[in-house]
Write an enzyme that holds these catalytic residues in place. Structure first.
Site, PDB file in Angstrom:
ATOM      1  N   ARG A 155     -10.188  -5.159  -0.480  1.00  0.00           N
ATOM      2  CA  ARG A 155      -9.613  -6.233   0.342  1.00  0.00           C
ATOM      3  C   ARG A 155      -9.629  -5.834   1.815  1.00  0.00           C
ATOM      4  NH1 ARG A 155      -7.040  -3.144   2.709  1.00  0.00           N
ATOM      5  NH2 ARG A 155      -5.193  -2.015   2.052  1.00  0.00           N
ATOM      6  N   HIS A 201       1.531  -2.054   6.844  1.00  0.00           N
ATOM      7  CA  HIS A 201       2.619  -1.114   6.552  1.00  0.00           C
ATOM      8  C   HIS A 201       3.960  -1.836   6.417  1.00  0.00           C
ATOM      9  CE1 HIS A 201       0.544   2.753   6.778  1.00  0.00           C
ATOM     10  NE2 HIS A 201      -0.184   2.226   7.747  1.00  0.00           N
ATOM     11  N   ASP A 257       4.332  -3.952   3.332  1.00  0.00           N
ATOM     12  CA  ASP A 257       4.498  -4.326   1.908  1.00  0.00           C
ATOM     13  C   ASP A 257       5.526  -3.430   1.232  1.00  0.00           C
ATOM     14  OD1 ASP A 257       2.721  -2.129   1.985  1.00  0.00           O
ATOM     15  OD2 ASP A 257       1.425  -2.890   0.386  1.00  0.00           O
ATOM     16  N   SER A 299      -9.367  -0.392   0.499  1.00  0.00           N
ATOM     17  CA  SER A 299      -8.718  -0.362  -0.794  1.00  0.00           C
ATOM     18  C   SER A 299      -9.642  -0.070  -1.971  1.00  0.00           C
ATOM     19  CB  SER A 299      -8.026  -1.724  -1.000  1.00  0.00           C
ATOM     20  OG  SER A 299      -7.083  -1.603  -1.975  1.00  0.00           O
ATOM     21  N   SER A 300     -10.562   0.856  -1.789  1.00  0.00           N
ATOM     22  CA  SER A 300     -11.466   1.197  -2.891  1.00  0.00           C
ATOM     23  C   SER A 300     -10.691   1.832  -4.042  1.00  0.00           C
ATOM     24  CB  SER A 300     -12.561   2.146  -2.412  1.00  0.00           C
ATOM     25  OG  SER A 300     -12.003   3.349  -1.939  1.00  0.00           O
ATOM     26  N   ASP A 328      -2.526  -4.193  -2.196  1.00  0.00           N
ATOM     27  CA  ASP A 328      -3.921  -4.040  -2.605  1.00  0.00           C
ATOM     28  C   ASP A 328      -4.146  -4.556  -4.019  1.00  0.00           C
ATOM     29  OD1 ASP A 328      -3.718  -2.729  -0.263  1.00  0.00           O
ATOM     30  OD2 ASP A 328      -4.162  -0.727  -1.036  1.00  0.00           O
ATOM     31  N   LYS A 340      -6.728   9.640   1.938  1.00  0.00           N
ATOM     32  CA  LYS A 340      -5.343   9.568   1.474  1.00  0.00           C
ATOM     33  C   LYS A 340      -4.931  10.793   0.685  1.00  0.00           C
ATOM     34  CE  LYS A 340      -3.049   5.378   1.250  1.00  0.00           C
ATOM     35  NZ  LYS A 340      -3.814   4.588   0.299  1.00  0.00           N
TER      36      LYS A 340
HETATM   37  P1  NG1 Z   1      -5.007   1.396   1.988  1.00  0.00           P
HETATM   38  O1  NG1 Z   1      -5.681   0.679   3.049  1.00  0.00           O
HETATM   39  O2  NG1 Z   1      -5.653   1.156   0.646  1.00  0.00           O
HETATM   40  O3  NG1 Z   1      -4.804   2.823   2.237  1.00  0.00           O
HETATM   41  C1  NG1 Z   1      -2.308   1.339   1.993  1.00  0.00           C
HETATM   42  C2  NG1 Z   1      -1.387   0.929   0.859  1.00  0.00           C
HETATM   43  C3  NG1 Z   1      -0.946  -0.542   0.983  1.00  0.00           C
HETATM   44  C4  NG1 Z   1      -0.383  -0.823   2.366  1.00  0.00           C
HETATM   45  C5  NG1 Z   1      -1.377  -0.337   3.440  1.00  0.00           C
HETATM   46  C6  NG1 Z   1      -0.857  -0.465   4.846  1.00  0.00           C
HETATM   47  C7  NG1 Z   1      -1.819   2.020  -1.308  1.00  0.00           C
HETATM   48  C8  NG1 Z   1      -2.562   1.966  -2.576  1.00  0.00           C
HETATM   49  N1  NG1 Z   1      -2.089   1.064  -0.417  1.00  0.00           N
HETATM   50  O4  NG1 Z   1      -3.531   0.688   1.853  1.00  0.00           O
HETATM   51  O5  NG1 Z   1      -0.012  -0.845  -0.033  1.00  0.00           O
HETATM   52  O6  NG1 Z   1       0.866  -0.219   2.522  1.00  0.00           O
HETATM   53  O7  NG1 Z   1      -1.736   1.031   3.255  1.00  0.00           O
HETATM   54  O8  NG1 Z   1      -0.567  -1.789   5.168  1.00  0.00           O
HETATM   55  O9  NG1 Z   1      -1.016   2.924  -1.111  1.00  0.00           O
HETATM   56 MG    MG Z   2      -6.293   2.739  -0.810  1.00  0.00          MG
END
Ligand code: NG1
Ligand code: MG
Length: 469
Positions: free
Chosen positions: A54, A61, A63, A154-155, A199, A243
């Site tokens: 997505r 930041h 949700d 969001s992979s 996500d 991450k």
């Molecule tokens: P991504 O972009 O996938 O790292 C993360 C969190 C989301 C949201 C966003 C910031 C996970 C799986 N995803 O997304 O829930 O907090 O950062 O808006 O932790």
């Molecule tokens: Mg992610």
């Protein structure tokens, strides 16, 4: 898929799903997966699942603080081909040979690392436990993903969602999209990220042609139609936001700063702070507007970072209890907390999401200029108040704005990864050209991957099970 008489079935009947990438490209991709599957396992897959990545248009930041977000699914996705087996094993192979084959017992596995297959196991474990499946069926699997990795698209969640969906279907389970999105949000925590659910919700609830306003507690959503005349362009800074390494710590520190800010605000306002985990709960309990919350933030919290001792003193607890009530395993040692800036970002970003939705619904004459302005403010708040940007992302955002974007911002967690820009359709060609020249052309390594790094995107469809039955 054509010629194989496959059809795309809804996950469980609560909403219809139409598969978005039909035609030659999809056909050859699925055929390549099938061919590899045949050669590895000597049978054809019984079914496929797909779950998209997505792009978050606005609402970063927040949700995990309980506030609504406004993402859309992209066309890029994770596809999993499955044939159930009766040998008590899960066998995972990847189309990308960089990811090595992995085999594990259906009832005898551990999620004790962040290798590629651990993401599969997250979705698997979440569904097996949620559906209380006593003896899960074995599965032979081939995975194929084309969502850019570590890019804020969001992979990882797409993979977890796809795995959850495959496990559910292979074991004859039925869940609604809302239910499975909630299960997949919780189960991603097995791997150590405390994400808020955007996500997974987007991957399951997305719909072709519209963005979504997704709200939490309880999970719900509304279609948002973006005004005509603009396109969204994703540009990857090519700084990897990993991450499982530093960004993971940064991310969890932000989660903890927000939780602590909520608890300090609650305590100061006379609310039972131990029942508060999210900034949205403070607003709810005080029953005031977001503007009022922004005033409280400035009144109650100071701008200098808080020390642990100060937080313990305010909350009247020991350091041990602070660890229990506010911190998490990966943030046990954090010593400094920027409560005012983080809370300011969250409440102002929550407000921008509502304004964005309101402009899309009301469609005033200057709608796209307003939307662009909100996106720009969102980025600036992420960069200055939330400190989740980086030099390259700030530079890319600047580049996109001067190349004609009405709004440009980092998307996803930040600290690298992608930007999303809203560009007038009539300027698209010129925009791509300018951004290529300004950001990518100077570095041959960047230029070499430009096709996957700079592209226009439109709202894609959500996760699906694809069977021949
Ligand atoms: P991504 O972009 O996938 O790292 C993360 C969190 C989301 C949201 C966003 C910031 C996970 C799986 N995803 O997304 O829930 O907090 O950062 O808006 O932790
Ligand atoms: Mg992610």
């Amino acid at each position: 898929m054509e010629g194989e008489n496959k059809e795309f079935v809804p996950i469980c009947g609560d909403l219809n799903i139409v598969y978005p990438t039909s035609g030659a490209a999809a056909t050859s991709r699925y055929q390549a997966i099938k061919k590899k599957f045949d050669s590895l396992y000597g049978v054809a897959p019984l079914f496929y699942c797909r779950a998209p990545g997505r792009v978050n248009i606005i609402g970063e930041h927040i949700d995990y603080c309980g506030y609504g977000v406004l993402p859309m699914a992209i066309e890029q996705d994770i596809v999993i081909a499955v044939a159930p087996s009766h040998d008590g094993k899960i066998v995972l192979c990847n189309m990308d040979t960089k990811f090595k084959r992995y085999e594990v017992g259906t009832e005898d596995y551990n999620i004790d690392g962040k290798e590629w297959y651990h993401y599969f196991l997250c979705g698997y474990k979440g569904i097996v436990e949620h559906l209380d499946i006593k003896h899960p069926i074995g599965m032979n699997i081939v995975v194929d993903g084309n969502v850019p990795k570590n890019a804020g698209l969001s992979s990882s969640s797409a993979f977890v969602c796809c795995s959850g969906l495959a496990t559910m279907h292979a074991n004859g389970g039925k869940l609604t999209k809302i239910e499975i999105a909630e299960v997949c949000t919780k189960c991603e925590r097995y791997i150590g990220t405390e994400g808020g659910g955007m996500d997974q919700a987007c991957s399951f609830l997305a719909g072709f042609g519209t963005a979504k306003h997704i709200e939490f507690d309880p999970l719900r959503y509304k279609d948002i139609t973006i005004p005509d005349g603009v396109v969204f362009v994703i540009a990857n800074s090519l700084v990897e936001m990993n991450k499982s390494k530093t960004a993971g710590t940064h991310f969890n520190v932000r989660v903890v700063e927000c939780r602590t800010a909520a608890q300090v605000l609650a305590k100061t306002k006379g609310i039972d702070w131990k029942s508060v985990r999210k900034l949205a709960q403070v607003q709810e309990k005080l029953d005031v507007t977001l503007e009022k919350m922004l005033e409280f933030v400035d009144e109650v919290l100071h701008n200098e970072p808080y020390t642990r001792e100060e937080i313990c003193k305010i909350l009247e607890i020991s350091d041990d209890e602070l660890i229990k009530q506010c911190l998490s395993e990966s943030t046990e040692h954090v010593s400094s907390f920027k409560l005012q800036d983080r809370a300011r970002h969250v409440y102002s970003e929550a407000k921008r999401v509502l304004e964005f939705r309101e402009v899309c619904e009301r469609k005033p004459n200057n709608a796209i200029v307003c939307l662009g302005g909100l996106m720009n403010k969102s980025h600036d708040s992420c960069s200055f108040q939330y400190e989740c940007s980086c030099d390259e992302l700030d530079e890319l955002v600047k580049c996109c704005r001067s190349a004609g974007a009405l709004g440009s911002r980092l998307t996803g967690a930040g600290w690298g990864g992608c930007t999303v820009s809203m560009v007038p359709s009539s300027l698209l060609h010129d925009f791509l050209h300018k951004v290529q020249f300004e950001y990518y052309s100077k570095d041959p390594a960047k230029l070499a991957v430009i096709n996957h790094s700079l592209f226009a995107t439109s709202p894609g469809d959500g996760a699906a099970i694809i069977t021949s039955e």
